[in-house]
Design a protein around this motif. Structure first.
Motif, PDB file in Angstrom:
ATOM      1  N   VAL A 154       0.827  -1.203   0.000  1.00 32.98           N
ATOM      2  CA  VAL A 154       0.000   0.000   0.000  1.00 32.98           C
ATOM      3  C   VAL A 154       0.861   1.253   0.000  1.00 32.98           C
ATOM      4  N   THR A 155       1.888   1.270   0.834  1.00 31.65           N
ATOM      5  CA  THR A 155       2.816   2.402   0.904  1.00 31.65           C
ATOM      6  C   THR A 155       4.037   1.963   1.702  1.00 31.65           C
ATOM      7  N   HIS A 156       5.036   2.810   1.769  1.00 36.13           N
ATOM      8  CA  HIS A 156       6.235   2.460   2.518  1.00 36.13           C
ATOM      9  C   HIS A 156       6.858   3.726   3.082  1.00 36.13           C
ATOM     10  N   HIS A 157       7.599   3.547   4.162  1.00 36.04           N
ATOM     11  CA  HIS A 157       8.332   4.646   4.783  1.00 36.04           C
ATOM     12  C   HIS A 157       9.663   4.077   5.225  1.00 36.04           C
ATOM     13  N   GLY A 158      10.704   4.351   4.429  1.00 34.33           N
ATOM     14  CA  GLY A 158      11.986   3.720   4.701  1.00 34.33           C
ATOM     15  C   GLY A 158      11.863   2.221   4.472  1.00 34.33           C
ATOM     16  N   HIS A 159      12.275   1.446   5.468  1.00 41.25           N
ATOM     17  CA  HIS A 159      12.190  -0.017   5.366  1.00 41.25           C
ATOM     18  C   HIS A 159      10.839  -0.539   5.846  1.00 41.25           C
ATOM     19  N   ASP A 160      10.038   0.324   6.434  1.00 43.76           N
ATOM     20  CA  ASP A 160       8.725  -0.087   6.938  1.00 43.76           C
ATOM     21  C   ASP A 160       7.702  -0.081   5.818  1.00 43.76           C
ATOM     22  N   LEU A 161       6.880  -1.116   5.774  1.00 45.57           N
ATOM     23  CA  LEU A 161       5.857  -1.253   4.752  1.00 45.57           C
ATOM     24  C   LEU A 161       4.470  -1.277   5.379  1.00 45.57           C
ATOM     25  N   LEU A 162       3.501  -0.829   4.616  1.00 42.79           N
ATOM     26  CA  LEU A 162       2.102  -1.038   4.957  1.00 42.79           C
ATOM     27  C   LEU A 162       1.536  -1.857   3.811  1.00 42.79           C
ATOM     28  N   ILE A 163       1.063  -3.064   4.122  1.00 48.83           N
ATOM     29  CA  ILE A 163       0.550  -3.939   3.079  1.00 48.83           C
ATOM     30  C   ILE A 163      -0.932  -4.210   3.306  1.00 48.83           C
ATOM     31  N   GLU A 164      -1.581  -4.679   2.256  1.00 48.54           N
ATOM     32  CA  GLU A 164      -3.002  -4.996   2.294  1.00 48.54           C
ATOM     33  C   GLU A 164      -3.164  -6.483   2.013  1.00 48.54           C
ATOM     34  N   ASP A 165      -3.974  -7.173   2.828  1.00 45.51           N
ATOM     35  CA  ASP A 165      -4.195  -8.595   2.584  1.00 45.51           C
ATOM     36  C   ASP A 165      -5.372  -8.792   1.636  1.00 45.51           C
TER      37      ASP A 165
END
Length: 325
Positions: free
Chosen positions: A36-47
């Protein structure tokens, strides 16, 4: 009836968790999802049921872009870990001011190039972006937002805007005029978005985020709050490309950070011809098959420029892009 091997307690918990959210494992106990989006190495994903999860990716996965289809699992500590990236249909990459390639979005069906009366985007930037979209390949859509401001636009500026939009539309590129304030063109835009994953790009201040929140009701509820908090965005600032789903139709809309230019690298000549169809059409009548439309005798393209049928700036840009091939 024969039964399968007995599951461990951890495996049973994972199965029960998937049953609760309606997910299906994909080999080796991996689940499918989308970035969905990312910030640095952190991701926000959608299942698979559009639930959001914070995640990290294995180093072996490589760089991920919004829209990437991925496979993930919960580790022993309950954290979401992206294990694989599926093959991309396409990937839009833009070099930054330092020449470093920035991944804008992947698996895009359509790119919406958003302009506005103020700030009005340089037409040559729009045209370079059109070529980049055609190279993906994806469907380009030009959108003039904040159409309600046209009544307050200086006559000379208004004439330039209307003439330029009419040129692009006459060349076969779809153009929509919209206004969140008056509702103009919003139904037409929603029709163009339905069933597609679209990327929306343009200068900062043209109203991309306002359009997103008008089109996707989900961007007005807890989801937008979670995404904004994750990206550390301001109220009207988009810091990373972000995918939003629609409430009542398939597809999605990716809102990207503002851009001022779209430099291109190598462009196949057939793609360039698709971006400049009037030049390609005239070139068929040039005396020489390998005519570059510079100063060759019998050049039908130069004749068309002299006759006012092709804009000189369009030919100049075509020649500049041809050199990058």
């Amino acid at each position: 009836m024969a039964r399968g091997p007995k599951l461990t307690k951890q495996q049973q918990r994972q199965v029960d968790r998937r049953r609760r959210v309606g997910q299906t494992p994909v080999g080796d106990d991996l689940l499918t999802g989308v970035v969905v989006t990312h910030h640095g190495h952190d991701l926000l994903i959608e299942d698979d049921v559009h639930k959001l999860h914070r995640a990290r990716a294995r180093r072996t996965v490589g760089r991920l872009a919004t829209g990437d289809r991925i496979r993930w699992r919960h580790d022993d500590h309950g954290h979401v870990v992206v294990e694989q990236r599926e093959e991309r249909v396409n990937l839009l990459v833009r070099p930054d001011a330092y020449g470093k390639k920035k991944l804008m979005a992947a698996n895009i069906d359509q790119v919406i190039i958003v302009t506005a009366p103020l700030p009005w985007m340089n037409p040559e930037v729009v045209e370079r972006t059109l070529v980049a979209v055609l190279a993906l390949p994806a469907r380009p859509l030009i959108l003039l937002n904040k159409a309600d401001l046209l009544d307050k636009t200086a006559p000379a500026d208004l004439e330039e805007i209307e003439t330029t939009l009419a040129l692009w539309q006459g060349l076969g590129f779809p153009v929509i005029w919209t206004s969140v304030k008056t509702g103009r063109g919003m139904d037409e835009l929603e029709t163009a978005l339905a069933g597609r994953t679209s990327l929306m790009i343009g200068l900062s201040g043209v109203g991309k985020t306002s359009l997103t929140r008008e089109i996707t009701p989900l961007a007005g509820d807890a989801a937008i709050g979670e995404i904004s908090a994750f990206n550390r965005e301001g109220t009207h600032t988009t810091r990373a490309s972000t995918l939003y789903r629609f409430a009542d139709m398939p597809g999605g809309l990716i809102d990207a950070p503002g851009l001022r230019d779209f430099p291109l690298e190598q462009v196949p000549e057939e793609v360039l011809d698709a971006g400049f169809p009037e030049i390609a059409e005239a070139a068929a009548y040039c005396r020489f098959n390998d005519c570059r439309h510079m100063n060759e005798p019998g050049c039908a393209v130069l004749a068309a420029v002299d006759e006012g049928k092709i804009l000189a700036r369009r030919l100049r840009q075509y020649q500049e892009l041809l050199k990058t091939d």
